[in-house]
Design a protein around this motif. Structure first.
Motif, PDB file in Angstrom:
ATOM      1  N   ILE A  20      26.359  44.404  81.084  1.00  0.00           N
ATOM      2  CA  ILE A  20      27.722  44.393  80.539  1.00  0.00           C
ATOM      3  C   ILE A  20      28.083  45.779  80.007  1.00  0.00           C
ATOM      4  O   ILE A  20      29.168  46.313  80.284  1.00  0.00           O
ATOM      5  N   VAL A  21      27.162  46.400  79.257  1.00  0.00           N
ATOM      6  CA  VAL A  21      27.461  47.692  78.622  1.00  0.00           C
ATOM      7  C   VAL A  21      27.717  48.764  79.684  1.00  0.00           C
ATOM      8  O   VAL A  21      28.743  49.452  79.667  1.00  0.00           O
ATOM      9  N   SER A  24      30.961  48.095  81.695  1.00  0.00           N
ATOM     10  CA  SER A  24      32.216  48.280  80.973  1.00  0.00           C
ATOM     11  C   SER A  24      32.459  49.772  80.704  1.00  0.00           C
ATOM     12  O   SER A  24      33.598  50.231  80.785  1.00  0.00           O
ATOM     13  N   VAL A  27      33.746  51.276  83.936  1.00  0.00           N
ATOM     14  CA  VAL A  27      35.133  50.859  84.187  1.00  0.00           C
ATOM     15  C   VAL A  27      36.077  51.620  83.261  1.00  0.00           C
ATOM     16  O   VAL A  27      37.100  52.169  83.689  1.00  0.00           O
ATOM     17  N   LEU A  28      35.691  51.678  81.993  1.00  0.00           N
ATOM     18  CA  LEU A  28      36.532  52.353  81.007  1.00  0.00           C
ATOM     19  C   LEU A  28      36.749  53.817  81.406  1.00  0.00           C
ATOM     20  O   LEU A  28      37.864  54.343  81.312  1.00  0.00           O
ATOM     21  N   PHE A  47      42.746  48.524  85.712  1.00  0.00           N
ATOM     22  CA  PHE A  47      41.461  47.831  85.534  1.00  0.00           C
ATOM     23  C   PHE A  47      40.985  47.145  86.802  1.00  0.00           C
ATOM     24  O   PHE A  47      39.791  47.095  87.100  1.00  0.00           O
TER      25      PHE A  47
ATOM     26  N   PHE B  39      40.505  44.770  77.243  1.00  0.00           N
ATOM     27  CA  PHE B  39      39.228  44.999  77.923  1.00  0.00           C
ATOM     28  C   PHE B  39      38.090  45.123  76.907  1.00  0.00           C
ATOM     29  O   PHE B  39      37.040  44.484  77.034  1.00  0.00           O
ATOM     30  N   VAL B  43      34.787  42.718  76.500  1.00  0.00           N
ATOM     31  CA  VAL B  43      33.405  43.211  76.652  1.00  0.00           C
ATOM     32  C   VAL B  43      32.575  42.897  75.414  1.00  0.00           C
ATOM     33  O   VAL B  43      31.455  42.384  75.503  1.00  0.00           O
TER      34      VAL B  43
END
Lengths: 571, 127
Positions: A20-21, A24, A27-28, A47, B39, B43
């Motif tokens: 997940i980390v 994300s 993506v960010l 996104f 977002f 997360v």
């Protein structure tokens, strides 16, 4: 048991959080870094596209730069992301796969599946703990008779063997320690359909645990256990174990009976074992001196019985000093050498028992003994079922497999408790009586299998006979024994025992009138059992057997027949 | 001090505050940073959920349930937004914006429940 599920989830924490980390952050990054579209205008990735791009980059699919070619800054960020996401992807996938391949996890899955299978059982079953030599012999025999079972064994090799043994239906099995009460609960000891628990492990302590746990968790279950020491046997009886079977005592009883009362023993053997010896092999009792090789629990039990019956015996044992206080003649040695056997005076002995726990020694003892005294009666204890061909080739007079003896006795206890009652009553009969019974058995089945079955005249088990008896019509044993297609032909079966309340009729006469709730034990051909089922269950067949002509089965035809009969009697 | 508890409390609170921040703002299709707020909330909420995996206590199970609810609502909001922005010709209308806000409001309620449970658990431990 649920703790493995928690463990698996706990192990998934780290890989999932890492995934997940990293995802994300990547993506960010793409959302924040400014890009340029096809016409050179400033553009920011949304996104949807960022997540799409990172997903195929991380999983190493790589469709290329979308929606427009990347700027140098975006490529710079991609360079970092490729290594981070790909490494993280492999780590997470590897961790998840490892967790699901974990033996504990797989065991949990197997256990849960087993538990639900047992829960769904809709017919009566027995719980068998231990699938060794005894267990497999018993399960095979009971499965042939359509008795459903659940098997638990601690050894995965034996559980695999159960899978390969061709039983007529699938038997739920679990590789686990039967001494664990949770395992017993999962295996259905408290299930409404569980009829009994059979403790057959080779460890007395485990059998004790299973018996105690079963009696505490489900007091009404029948518990049958094998034991190998007298203390454990007494212990088990003390808390209500229904049947306790000691292989050595049973074996010694069996052997003593074979020596002293050969016809009694043969009746027992014919009724309890699927393969029986031909009647010609029966001989009159052998009176004389016996040699017992191996003075363990079996040798001692045997020697005590021979002594009690006034038969002299000599014991051959490698460690005679330990047995000094015993009151019998002991020769030091293994019995496999001629010297020892000669010292025990083999030339004047009537028989020799090779009762050591090793099959090779037993065979060697008997072959040496026969060389020295060709007329000697040889009795061997067979420890492993796979050695069958060797014992047959050695032409041993009596081969006895303790595990088979226990299995046969237990299977008789389960299939027809009446048979055990009959066998107990048999001890009161004479040898000649047994010889006659054997002759009638022989006429019925010759070398085929002698089957035995019991019938209870009740509404559920025998509806046709029940209706007949309820109306007060006379039904005799002869009726049941008539062939359902041709009433003048008799079925090849013999009534052995009739139980009415507390009364027991041994070998009831054919003219015996029957009553509701009588229980009858029959022995005979396998086919006779299914033929008899017709008479017991089908009203029309029973009417034919009783009256000699077939009646009407339909309501309309019955009415018509009754009217025409009324006219006839009226006119 | 239990490090696991600190980290978990951090993520639970962060998920709630981010969610709150997103909820009180107004959604504009052009405002890029609104989407980043959603977002981030999603997360952090996902991480908080995974951290409750394998907790055998009753409180742990309830916390897992509340964060699963928050995840579900936030994912639904993100999906609605993504579909409206890219899958339709009209783009982000007021009606869609309203439904995104209400979904994130539901997630906020679940997150607040998580925080309340966390406070209760903390108060109950008298060490």
């Amino acid at each position: 048991m649920n703790y493995v599920a928690y463990l698996v989830l706990r192990r998934l924490r780290a890989p999932l959080i890492a995934l997940i980390v990293v995802w994300s952050l990547a993506v960010l990054g793409y959302v924040l870094i400014p890009g340029v579209d096809g016409n050179g205008n400033p553009y920011r990735m949304d996104f949807l596209h960022a997540f799409y791009f990172v997903s195929y980059m991380g999983s190493t699919i790589g469709f290329g730069e979308i929606p427009y070619a990347f700027t140098p800054l975006q490529r710079y960020w991609t360079l970092f992301c490729i290594y981070a996401t790909v490494v993280c992807w492999f780590y997470s996938i590897g961790a998840v796969v490892t967790t699901f391949r974990d033996p504990n996890f797989l065991n949990l899955v197997r256990r849960t599946r087993f538990h639900y299978r047992v829960l769904k059982m809709r017919e009566p079953f027995y719980l068998v703990c231990g699938y060794g030599a005894t267990g497999s012999a018993l399960v095979t025999d009971l499965a042939l008779h359509g008795v459903q079972m659940v098997v638990v064994d601690i050894d995965s090799i034996r559980i695999d063997a159960l899978e390969l043994d061709n039983h007529p239906f699938d038997i739920p099995r679990l590789c686990a320690d039967a001494g664990d009460p949770e395992v017993l609960q999962d295996a259905g000891v408290q299930h409404a359909m569980c009829r009994g628990v059979l403790c057959l492990t080779n460890n007395d302590q485990v059998n004790l645990y299973v018996a105690i746990a079963s009696k505490l968790l489900a007091p009404e279950r029948v518990v049958i256990s094998r034991v190998s020491s007298r203390e454990t046997a007494a212990n088990m009886v003390s808390f209500g174990t229904d049947h306790v079977i000691d292989p050595f005592e049973t074996f010694a009883d069996y052997l003593t009976q074979a020596i002293l009362l050969p016809f009694h023993q043969m009746v027992y053997h014919w009724l309890i074992s699927p393969h029986h010896r031909p009647i010609e092999t029966a001989r009159k009792a052998w009176h004389g001196r016996w040699i017992i090789c191996g003075y363990g629990r079996l040798g001692r039990a045997l020697q005590l019985r021979l002594e009690a019956n006034g038969l002299p015996s000599v014991v051959i044992d490698p460690n005679p000093t330990e047995r000094e206080h015993e009151e019998c003649r002991i020769v030091e040695g293994r019995g496999t050498e001629a010297v020892t056997l000669l010292e025990a005076d083999i030339r004047h002995a009537v028989g020799i028992v090779a009762g050591t726990p090793d099959d090779a020694s037993n065979l060697s003892i008997l072959m040496t003994a026969r060389e020295l005294n060709p007329g000697v009666v040889t009795v061997a204890r067979q420890n492993r079922p796979t050695n069958d061909p060797l014992f047959r080739a050695a032409r041993v007079d009596f081969t006895m497999d303790p595990s088979l003896i226990i299995a046969q006795r237990m299977s008789a206890l389960i299939k027809s408790p009446m048979l055990i009652e009959f066998l107990e009553g048999l001890n009161r009969q004479s040898e000649d009586w047994c010889e006659n019974l054997l002759k009638s058995f022989n006429e019925m089945v010759h070398e085929n299998r002698l089957e035995n079955w019991s019938v209870r005249l009740s509404k559920q088990e025998t509806p046709a006979v029940y209706e007949c008896l309820r109306h007060g019509d006379a039904v005799t044993l002869q009726t049941l024994l008539a062939h359902p297609l041709e009433r003048d032909v008799q079925l090849r079966a013999l009534p052995l025992l009739l139980q009415r309340g507390d009364e027991q009729h041994f070998m009831p006469a054919q003219e015996q009138l029957l009553r509701i709730d009588d229980r009858i034990l029959f022995a005979g051909q396998v086919r006779a059992q299914s033929s008899m089922a017709w008479t017991l269950n089908n009203e029309n067949v029973l009417r034919y057997v009783v009256t000699g002509h077939e009646g009407a089965s339909g309501l309309l035809w019955k009415r018509f027949l009754r009217q025409s009969q009324g006219e006839r009697s009226g006119g | 001090m239990n490090t696991e508890k600190v980290v978990f409390a951090f993520f639970i609170l962060l998920a709630a505050t981010l969610n709150f921040g997103f909820f009180i703002g107004t959604v504009h299709a052009t405002a890029h940073f609104n989407a980043i707020e959603l977002f981030a909330a999603l997360v952090i909420s996902l991480i908080a959920t995974v951290m409750k995996f394998g907790d055998r206590t009753h409180m742990g199970a309830v916390l897992l349930a509340t964060s699963l609810v928050a995840d579900l609502q936030l994912i639904a909001a993100a999906l609605v937004w993504g579909y409206a922005a890219t899958g339709t010709d009209t783009g982000l209308t007021n009606a869609v914006a309203a439904s995104i806000m209400s979904l994130s409001g539901g997630a906020l309620l679940a997150n607040i429940t998580s925080v309340v449970l966390l406070v209760i658990e903390t108060v109950m431990v008298r060490r």
